[in-house]
Every structure is written in C-alpha cells, then in structure tokens.
Design a protein around this motif. Structure first.
Motif, PDB file in Angstrom:
ATOM      1  N   ASP A 495       0.818  -1.211   0.000  1.00  0.00           N
ATOM      2  CA  ASP A 495       0.000   0.000   0.000  1.00  0.00           C
ATOM      3  C   ASP A 495       0.854   1.265   0.000  1.00  0.00           C
ATOM      4  O   ASP A 495       0.451   2.298  -0.546  1.00  0.00           O
ATOM      5  N   ASP A 496       2.039   1.193   0.592  1.00  0.00           N
ATOM      6  CA  ASP A 496       2.922   2.367   0.645  1.00  0.00           C
ATOM      7  C   ASP A 496       3.359   2.830  -0.742  1.00  0.00           C
ATOM      8  O   ASP A 496       3.729   3.995  -0.924  1.00  0.00           O
ATOM      9  N   ASN A 497       3.334   1.927  -1.721  1.00  0.00           N
ATOM     10  CA  ASN A 497       3.792   2.272  -3.069  1.00  0.00           C
ATOM     11  C   ASN A 497       2.668   2.725  -3.990  1.00  0.00           C
ATOM     12  O   ASN A 497       2.931   3.022  -5.161  1.00  0.00           O
ATOM     13  N   ILE A 498       1.439   2.747  -3.505  1.00  0.00           N
ATOM     14  CA  ILE A 498       0.318   3.222  -4.319  1.00  0.00           C
ATOM     15  C   ILE A 498       0.325   4.747  -4.317  1.00  0.00           C
ATOM     16  O   ILE A 498       0.303   5.383  -3.264  1.00  0.00           O
ATOM     17  N   ILE A 499       0.358   5.338  -5.514  1.00  0.00           N
ATOM     18  CA  ILE A 499       0.384   6.791  -5.627  1.00  0.00           C
ATOM     19  C   ILE A 499      -1.014   7.366  -5.430  1.00  0.00           C
ATOM     20  O   ILE A 499      -1.222   8.312  -4.679  1.00  0.00           O
ATOM     21  N   THR A 500      -1.984   6.792  -6.114  1.00  0.00           N
ATOM     22  CA  THR A 500      -3.382   7.211  -5.979  1.00  0.00           C
ATOM     23  C   THR A 500      -4.253   6.107  -6.567  1.00  0.00           C
ATOM     24  O   THR A 500      -3.741   5.091  -7.066  1.00  0.00           O
ATOM     25  N   HIS A 501      -5.558   6.282  -6.512  1.00  0.00           N
ATOM     26  CA  HIS A 501      -6.497   5.339  -7.120  1.00  0.00           C
ATOM     27  C   HIS A 501      -7.281   6.062  -8.217  1.00  0.00           C
ATOM     28  O   HIS A 501      -7.805   7.159  -7.988  1.00  0.00           O
ATOM     29  N   VAL A 502      -7.348   5.434  -9.386  1.00  0.00           N
ATOM     30  CA  VAL A 502      -8.051   6.004 -10.527  1.00  0.00           C
ATOM     31  C   VAL A 502      -9.328   5.213 -10.758  1.00  0.00           C
ATOM     32  O   VAL A 502      -9.266   4.006 -11.009  1.00  0.00           O
ATOM     33  N   PRO A 503     -10.499   5.837 -10.670  1.00  0.00           N
ATOM     34  CA  PRO A 503     -11.756   5.109 -10.910  1.00  0.00           C
ATOM     35  C   PRO A 503     -11.943   4.810 -12.394  1.00  0.00           C
ATOM     36  O   PRO A 503     -11.898   5.703 -13.236  1.00  0.00           O
ATOM     37  N   LEU A 504     -12.130   3.539 -12.707  1.00  0.00           N
ATOM     38  CA  LEU A 504     -12.302   3.102 -14.086  1.00  0.00           C
ATOM     39  C   LEU A 504     -13.539   2.222 -14.194  1.00  0.00           C
ATOM     40  O   LEU A 504     -13.777   1.359 -13.340  1.00  0.00           O
ATOM     41  N   ALA A 505     -14.308   2.422 -15.258  1.00  0.00           N
ATOM     42  CA  ALA A 505     -15.449   1.554 -15.523  1.00  0.00           C
ATOM     43  C   ALA A 505     -14.938   0.183 -15.958  1.00  0.00           C
ATOM     44  O   ALA A 505     -13.910   0.081 -16.634  1.00  0.00           O
ATOM     45  N   THR A 506     -15.639  -0.886 -15.576  1.00  0.00           N
ATOM     46  CA  THR A 506     -15.167  -2.227 -15.867  1.00  0.00           C
ATOM     47  C   THR A 506     -16.315  -3.180 -16.151  1.00  0.00           C
ATOM     48  O   THR A 506     -17.381  -3.092 -15.525  1.00  0.00           O
ATOM     49  N   ARG A 507     -16.083  -4.073 -17.111  1.00  0.00           N
ATOM     50  CA  ARG A 507     -17.016  -5.166 -17.359  1.00  0.00           C
ATOM     51  C   ARG A 507     -16.736  -6.321 -16.397  1.00  0.00           C
ATOM     52  O   ARG A 507     -17.597  -7.171 -16.172  1.00  0.00           O
ATOM     53  N   LEU A 508     -15.525  -6.381 -15.888  1.00  0.00           N
ATOM     54  CA  LEU A 508     -15.155  -7.417 -14.928  1.00  0.00           C
ATOM     55  C   LEU A 508     -15.727  -7.089 -13.558  1.00  0.00           C
ATOM     56  O   LEU A 508     -15.944  -5.921 -13.227  1.00  0.00           O
ATOM     57  N   ASP A 509     -15.955  -8.128 -12.778  1.00  0.00           N
ATOM     58  CA  ASP A 509     -16.365  -7.928 -11.394  1.00  0.00           C
ATOM     59  C   ASP A 509     -15.233  -7.210 -10.661  1.00  0.00           C
ATOM     60  O   ASP A 509     -14.077  -7.642 -10.723  1.00  0.00           O
ATOM     61  N   PRO A 510     -15.501  -6.112  -9.960  1.00  0.00           N
ATOM     62  CA  PRO A 510     -14.442  -5.431  -9.203  1.00  0.00           C
ATOM     63  C   PRO A 510     -13.735  -6.349  -8.210  1.00  0.00           C
ATOM     64  O   PRO A 510     -12.552  -6.139  -7.909  1.00  0.00           O
ATOM     65  N   VAL A 511     -14.453  -7.375  -7.701  1.00  0.00           N
ATOM     66  CA  VAL A 511     -13.811  -8.350  -6.807  1.00  0.00           C
ATOM     67  C   VAL A 511     -12.714  -9.099  -7.554  1.00  0.00           C
ATOM     68  O   VAL A 511     -11.614  -9.312  -7.032  1.00  0.00           O
ATOM     69  N   LEU A 512     -12.991  -9.497  -8.790  1.00  0.00           N
ATOM     70  CA  LEU A 512     -11.992 -10.187  -9.599  1.00  0.00           C
ATOM     71  C   LEU A 512     -10.831  -9.263  -9.939  1.00  0.00           C
ATOM     72  O   LEU A 512      -9.669  -9.683  -9.940  1.00  0.00           O
ATOM     73  N   CYS A 513     -11.125  -7.998 -10.227  1.00  0.00           N
ATOM     74  CA  CYS A 513     -10.055  -7.023 -10.496  1.00  0.00           C
ATOM     75  C   CYS A 513      -9.124  -6.899  -9.300  1.00  0.00           C
ATOM     76  O   CYS A 513      -7.898  -6.807  -9.454  1.00  0.00           O
ATOM     77  N   THR A 514      -9.694  -6.904  -8.107  1.00  0.00           N
ATOM     78  CA  THR A 514      -8.881  -6.801  -6.900  1.00  0.00           C
ATOM     79  C   THR A 514      -8.019  -8.038  -6.710  1.00  0.00           C
ATOM     80  O   THR A 514      -6.828  -7.941  -6.378  1.00  0.00           O
ATOM     81  N   MET A 515      -8.592  -9.230  -6.926  1.00  0.00           N
ATOM     82  CA  MET A 515      -7.825 -10.463  -6.755  1.00  0.00           C
ATOM     83  C   MET A 515      -6.714 -10.579  -7.791  1.00  0.00           C
ATOM     84  O   MET A 515      -5.655 -11.138  -7.508  1.00  0.00           O
ATOM     85  N   ARG A 516      -6.947 -10.061  -8.980  1.00  0.00           N
ATOM     86  CA  ARG A 516      -5.923 -10.098 -10.020  1.00  0.00           C
ATOM     87  C   ARG A 516      -4.912  -8.969  -9.885  1.00  0.00           C
ATOM     88  O   ARG A 516      -3.969  -8.886 -10.666  1.00  0.00           O
ATOM     89  N   ARG A 517      -5.111  -8.116  -8.933  1.00  0.00           N
ATOM     90  CA  ARG A 517      -4.247  -6.948  -8.728  1.00  0.00           C
ATOM     91  C   ARG A 517      -4.155  -6.122 -10.017  1.00  0.00           C
ATOM     92  O   ARG A 517      -3.056  -5.719 -10.459  1.00  0.00           O
TER      93      ARG A 517
END
Length: 526
Positions: A495-517
């Motif tokens: 988490d220390d290396n994350i600069i910011t979070h960019v909101p992006l629309a996705t067809r994938l489940d956000p849960v799957l996006c998180t697991m796939r990093r």
C-alpha cells in the motif's frame, strides 16, 4: 529409504542401535567420525576433511492446489459431512495458501496462515450460526477481518484477502469465470460417509483440478501459470549462483567482489555518474528567483532536482570508493546500466518540465515515474490551484479522465495536466466503450493518457467523468504505481507504493479485479 533405518552421515543401513560422535581434531579441521555400537564395545574411527561452508540445498514443495485442498477438506469433513460451509472454508484456506506461491505477483508481503486458522473459522461458524440473521455475512467478516485478515499488515493486501473471502464464502462464484464450475461441483457435493464413498467421490472431483486450471480457481488469468514457472526459475537461478560463488562469506551475503574483467563496466558507471552530477550542478534551476515567489508546482520541480542531485552524490560517495587501487564496491553490483539510464532520463525530463513551467507552455505532459516523490507532484497540483484561486486547499480534489487517443484535447481543462507513459496490468482497456475487459495474458498493455484536473470538491474526493457515464458497468478504483523493480524483477504491491487510485469503468467484477491486482503503472523508459 526410511529415515530411521539409515545413518544420515554415511547412508548405510544400521543393523543395531548406534550413537554417533563427531570430533574436530588438529588445526587442519579434520573431522573424526566415531560410531559406537550400543550393544557392544566396538568403536569405528574415520577421518574426513571438513568444508568451511555447506552447499545450498534447494527444496520445492510438490504440493499444488488440489493437494492442499484435499488436505484441508479431509479435516473439515469430520466435523459435519453434510455442511457445505465447511468445504467453502477449506477452499478459502487453500486458495489463500496457494496464492502466496505467486509471491510479489499477487501480494506485497507473505503471511503465515496455518491449519489453526481454518479450524478457528469452522469453530466460529458453529458458534454464530444460531445467533445471526445473516451467518454468511458474519462469517465473511470474521474470516476477512479477524482470522485471516488479522495476519495482514498491509492495507492493499488486506483488500485482496477480503475479496478472496467474499468470493469463496458467497454464492454464486460469478467472479471466477470458467473456474467456477469446478468449485461449485466440490461445494455442492453432499453425501454420507457410508463405506468411505463420500471421501472417495470427493477426492475424485478434487483430483480433476489440473495445473492449467489452478490460476483460474485462484482468481488469476490463465497466463499466470507461465509467470509462476518464470518466478521459480529466477529464484532457483539466484540460489544456484549463491551456492557456486566462492566469494560469498559464511553469513550468506550475496555481494560480489569485483573481478578484473568487470572493472571497465564499473568505471563506465562511475564516469556516467560523474557526468550526470556535473549536468545537475551546472543548470541554474532557480534562475535567480527567490523560492517564496515561485509557485507550488515549480517549487516541487526544484525540490525534485535537488533530491536527484543528492541521490547521485550519495551513489558516488558510497558505491565508488578507492579500494586497493581500484574503484570497487560491494553494493555497486546493483547499480546496473538500466538503473543509470533511468537516472539520466529523470534528469532530462525534469529539465524539460522546469523549462516548460518557466515558459508557460500548455498543455503539460508528465510522467510520474520521473519524480522521486510522485505523490508530491499530485499534491503540488492541488496546492497550485488553491494558490491561484486564493482558496483553502481542503476545498479541492483530483478528477481523472481517460483520453481516447494520444492526442491532447484542443481545450484542456483548467488547472489540468496529462499523465503519459502508463501501462495496464491484469486487464485490457477497451477504447471504444471506455471500460476494462478481460485478458488472457499477464503482460502489461499500453494505457491511454490520463487527464488529471483539480476542481472544487462536491462531496466525492475522486471520480472519473468517463466512468460515470457507463451506467451498465461497475466502477473499479484502480491503484496507480510507479515502476520500481524489486530484487525479484517484480513490482512491490504494498500500500505504501500506491500513488493514488483512478476510478475506471469495468465489465469485470471489481472483486476479480482486486484479486488479479489490476493496476496502472507509470513507466519511465519508452
């Protein structure tokens, strides 16, 4: 070969109980191996040479997902064979353990989960079932926050663990795509223990899992199987080099002494650093202007220039001190040619940014990887807007918009900059519909430029105007990193290396996006 029936020193079969005594005699380090028969007085003395150090032995567990899953399921079935929640808990435990074999590819750190965590989760399930209106949600909280989550010290890793918990303990498994049917068959399988039929049939279903389906079940793309092979090969290569390095000291340090054939390469690195230091110190970045009269953004660029100058000076001071008439250093081995190229590119980019800022050229296109403090750049944007409008800094926030192509818009937003050099990993970007979509490859793909504007906050700290228009798609807050390679040639996902979070629309489940990093990365080199 039975471990109890063979002597570990000579690998010969012991016909009777024996005791072994090792003695070091003499200045040459000779080893006396004395074998004494406990049933008699016969002694056998042997002398052998002793090495200063032993060779590294590389051991790799042969267990894959189906082996770990079968071991966990067997333990859970004895509590209540007809309770499918127990099997879900076993799957969760096995998936978390096996995901750690991918190391930095899926986690920032590694965690010591054990069978005690699985048993604690099953015990919690028995205790809360009769007292909760929604026992599944309660079990998810206990698993993600109290049992498995309590081991996790990194916030980004904790988010991933909680996503895995949600996917394993909730129905249906929509986020795992074609790996879903395998887990559904295992979880929904019920029966009785008559004649061991349940265990036999259940094991057959688990054995149907193959190495090619492992990444899908673990929440990755199919191409991650090849990445795991590369990761293990890289680790094995390092260990083999360490075992063959005669200059490695007893403590196992891996720094190499400089050999004569390597001296020209190190001298070249030393000369390149000297040239870069001279370039940094010759440029008058202040241009005679007091710091108090400079804007926040230009002050940031000036501070970055000074940090880079200090870094280069530190590298010269610490890594290239004269040792026995040669420019040698134990840590200089890590100052590779690519690392030097990055420093030189950073200096060139910073010089162009300073010139653009002083010339008032718009629009500005930046690479976050050019900065030693990339978060400071985004903070300077907000301070600069507040300085121009003469308002409180807390009233402003960052807004993001993905461009359709590499061409900058004709009318850029006020107080906006363009971020280029971005790559997307774990998913693909569909430029036509402006959403994330699935990918079969773990390799990064180019991502369009990103407009970052500073506007007055209206309740939401960060949003994407493009994403907000996609009502049929979910929103994934994609972490943005800067490309900093680790010793394993990977990227540190803490988490220390994350600069910011960019909101992006996705067809994938956000849960799957998180697991796939799924993540954005700012790169420096073309």
């Amino acid at each position: 070969m039975s471990r109890d029936s063979y002597c570990p020193f000579c690998f010969q079969r012991n016909e009777s109980l024996e005791t072994l005594e090792l003695e070091i005699a003499g200045d040459n380090g000779a080893l006396t191996h004395k074998r004494r028969n406990t049933l008699g007085d016969r002694d056998t003395l042997k002398t052998a040479a002793v090495r200063i150090r032993a060779l590294h032995v590389v051991c790799d567990s042969s267990w894959d997902l189906k082996d770990v899953l079968w071991s966990s399921v067997k333990q859970t079935l004895y509590f209540s064979p007809e309770d499918t929640v127990h099997i879900q808990c076993a799957i969760l435990h096995s998936v978390l353990l096996q995901r750690q074999t991918f190391k930095h590819l899926c986690q920032g750190q590694l965690y010591l989960w054990t069978q005690e965590d699985l048993l604690a989760l099953i015990d919690a399930h028995h205790r809360i079932t009769k007292h909760c209106s929604d026992p599944t949600e309660a079990l998810e909280y206990i698993a993600g926050h109290l049992i498995y989550g309590s081991h996790v010290s990194d916030h980004a890793d904790l988010t991933v663990v909680q996503s895995v918990v949600r996917a394993c303990l909730s129905q249906p498994f929509t986020s795992w795509g074609c790996g879903q049917h395998i887990l559904s068959d295992i979880i929904n399988f019920t029966g009785r223990f008559e004649s061991g039929g349940l265990l036999k049939d259940l094991r057959h279903r688990i054995q149907s899992i193959t190495s090619s389906t492992d990444p899908l079940i673990l929440g990755f793309s199919p191409g991650m199987a090849g990445e795991l092979v590369k990761l293990k090969s890289h680790t094995l290569n390092i260990l083999l080099h360490q075992s063959q390095n005669i200059y490695t000291d007893i403590k196992g340090e891996t720094s190499l002494l400089m050999q004569p054939r390597e001296l020209p390469e190190y001298r070249t690195a030393w000369e390149r650093l000297l040239t870069l230091q001279d370039k940094l110190r010759k440029m008058d970045i202040g241009m005679g202007i007091e710091s108090a009269s400079l804007g926040p953004l230009r002050c940031f660029f000036q501070a970055e220039w000074e940090r880079l100058d200090s870094l280069v000076s530190s590298l010269l001071l610490n890594n290239f001190q004269p040792v026995k008439y040669n420019m040698t250093s134990s840590t200089a081995a890590y100052l590779t040619s690519s690392a030097l190229s990055c420093l030189e590119t950073q200096a060139d980019l910073l010089r162009s940014y300073l010139w653009e800022e002083s010339s008032c050229i718009a629009p500005h296109v930046y690479r976050l990887a050019a900065f030693l403090n990339p978060r400071g750049f985004l903070a300077a944007l907000i301070r600069d807007a507040a300085h121009i409008q003469n308002k409180d800094i807390s009233l402003y926030c960052l807004h993001f918009k993905v461009l359709h192509d590499m061409v900058s818009p004709s009318s850029p937003p006020l107080n906006a900059v363009c971020l280029s050099g971005l790559e997307l990993q774990g998913a693909l970007w569909d430029p036509g519909s402006g959403v994330l979509k699935d990918t079969q490859s773990p390799k990064p793909s180019p991502f369009p430029p990103l407009w970052v504007s500073v506007e007055e906050s209206k309740g939401e700290s960060i949003y994407s105007s493009k994403s907000s228009c996609c009502n049929s798609s979910s929103l994934y807050y994609c972490p943005l990193y800067v490309d900093r390679q680790t010793a394993d040639e990977g990227q540190c996902l803490t988490d220390d290396n994350i600069i910011t979070h960019v909101p992006l629309a996705t067809r994938l489940d956000p849960v799957l996006c998180t697991m796939r990093r799924v993540r954005l990365t700012s790169t420096l080199l073309q």
